[in-house]
Design a protein around this motif. Sequence first.
Motif, PDB file in Angstrom:
ATOM      1  N   SER A   1       0.829  -1.207   0.000  1.00 20.49           N
ATOM      2  CA  SER A   1       0.000   0.000   0.000  1.00 20.49           C
ATOM      3  C   SER A   1       0.863   1.257   0.000  1.00 20.49           C
ATOM      4  N   VAL A   2       2.014   1.210   0.660  1.00 19.61           N
ATOM      5  CA  VAL A   2       2.914   2.359   0.669  1.00 19.61           C
ATOM      6  C   VAL A   2       3.513   2.565  -0.716  1.00 19.61           C
TER       7      VAL A   2
ATOM      8  N   ARG B   1       1.252   6.330  -7.250  1.00 21.70           N
ATOM      9  CA  ARG B   1       0.070   6.963  -7.815  1.00 21.70           C
ATOM     10  C   ARG B   1      -0.094   8.431  -7.404  1.00 21.70           C
ATOM     11  N   GLU B   2       0.183   8.721  -6.126  1.00 20.60           N
ATOM     12  CA  GLU B   2      -0.147  10.045  -5.609  1.00 20.60           C
ATOM     13  C   GLU B   2       1.032  10.780  -4.983  1.00 20.60           C
TER      14      GLU B   2
ATOM     15  N   GLU C   1       2.293   1.563  -3.638  1.00 17.45           N
ATOM     16  CA  GLU C   1       1.259   1.982  -4.587  1.00 17.45           C
ATOM     17  C   GLU C   1       0.855   3.434  -4.363  1.00 17.45           C
ATOM     18  N   ALA C   2       0.761   3.853  -3.107  1.00 18.70           N
ATOM     19  CA  ALA C   2       0.409   5.241  -2.822  1.00 18.70           C
ATOM     20  C   ALA C   2       1.480   6.186  -3.346  1.00 18.70           C
ATOM     21  N   PHE C   3       2.739   5.834  -3.162  1.00 16.62           N
ATOM     22  CA  PHE C   3       3.834   6.676  -3.648  1.00 16.62           C
ATOM     23  C   PHE C   3       3.819   6.739  -5.176  1.00 16.62           C
TER      24      PHE C   3
ATOM     25  N   ALA D   1       0.851  10.862   0.052  1.00 16.55           N
ATOM     26  CA  ALA D   1       0.005   9.670   0.171  1.00 16.55           C
ATOM     27  C   ALA D   1       0.770   8.523   0.802  1.00 16.55           C
ATOM     28  N   ALA D   2       2.058   8.393   0.471  1.00 19.69           N
ATOM     29  CA  ALA D   2       2.880   7.342   1.075  1.00 19.69           C
ATOM     30  C   ALA D   2       3.032   7.566   2.577  1.00 19.69           C
TER      31      ALA D   2
ATOM     32  N   GLU E   1       0.867   8.967   4.521  1.00 19.84           N
ATOM     33  CA  GLU E   1      -0.405   8.594   5.146  1.00 19.84           C
ATOM     34  C   GLU E   1      -0.496   7.081   5.330  1.00 19.84           C
ATOM     35  N   GLN E   2      -0.043   6.331   4.321  1.00 25.93           N
ATOM     36  CA  GLN E   2      -0.099   4.880   4.418  1.00 25.93           C
ATOM     37  C   GLN E   2       0.861   4.347   5.476  1.00 25.93           C
TER      38      GLN E   2
END
Length: 321
Positions: free
Chosen positions: A111-112, A118-119, A114-116, A123-124, A126-127
């Motif tokens: 999730s970290v 994509r956003e 993917e967040a980095f 976002a990373a 936050e994850q």
Amino acid sequence: MLTVTVLAVAVILAFLLDRLLGEPRRLHPLVGFGNLAMWLERRCNWWRGSESVGRLVLGGLAWLLLVVPLPLMIALVWFSGELSLLAEILLAVIALYLSIGWQSLREHGLSVVEAFSREGLEAAREQVSRIVSRDTDAMDESAVSRATIESMLENGSDAIFAPFFWFILAGPAGAVMYRLANTLDAMWGYRTERYAAFGFVSAKLDDLLNWAPARLTALSYALLGHTATALRCWKQQAADCASPNGGPVMCSGAGGLGIELGGGAYYHGQWQSRPTMGAGRAAVIRDINRSIQLVDKTVMLWIGSWLTVWIVIWVKGSVFL
């Protein structure tokens, strides 16, 4: 030999279930156990004085009350000789499946990443705030990567390999006992005014239960990575780490990956100095995937090693029969 075969089949099925389904999203027994632990702690942790012997004794009694009954009942049923073969397998599979968190750990790390991707960094952050207790607001890419990888490596030992170890050693009761004890340490094992004495027994027993599996995990990380570097980092750096079991695991894992972890970080607004773990370049986001792969390979190594032991026992047993 039949019990060993049941354990071998259960290991395969439990890890397949975990990989395919992950942890139960609803009605996980550990959620209920955690609620019970909070309820009991509020009623037992009342003795005046944060360092009092009274709090320590009450914490030890609360630990016994929460951890011992269920594994004891499972052990009595398991060793009664009254279960059918299917019932033995089901009990073993369910106990191990509910005690491990392989897929959940992978999902947190991914999730970290993917967040980095994509956003971006925010976002990373936050994850990663969902899986670590340190402050994440000012983290750069390297800090996000270090925090996530440390969580992958250390929780690989706590959430996968330690329950696996106790399952092989003591059957379903062993896996459940470890998971309950480790959950209490996560709730009570803090050096705060509230928990310093009350959680002392929980913290020390968790250290004891993790001693052997943590070092086997550290050795596995070393064998599957840059072995010489991992072993050197383990030997030279682990003693400086606050956790007697997390230190070997993270130092060996970081050395095996050829990266540096550790260093100071903010926890609840307070700066805490932490030793360097591992050796090599600074960690970056792509190293999170490498750490997940290292944990996955270690799972395969442990399962393969256990099945090899089972085959040897089965062959020798067949010869003597």
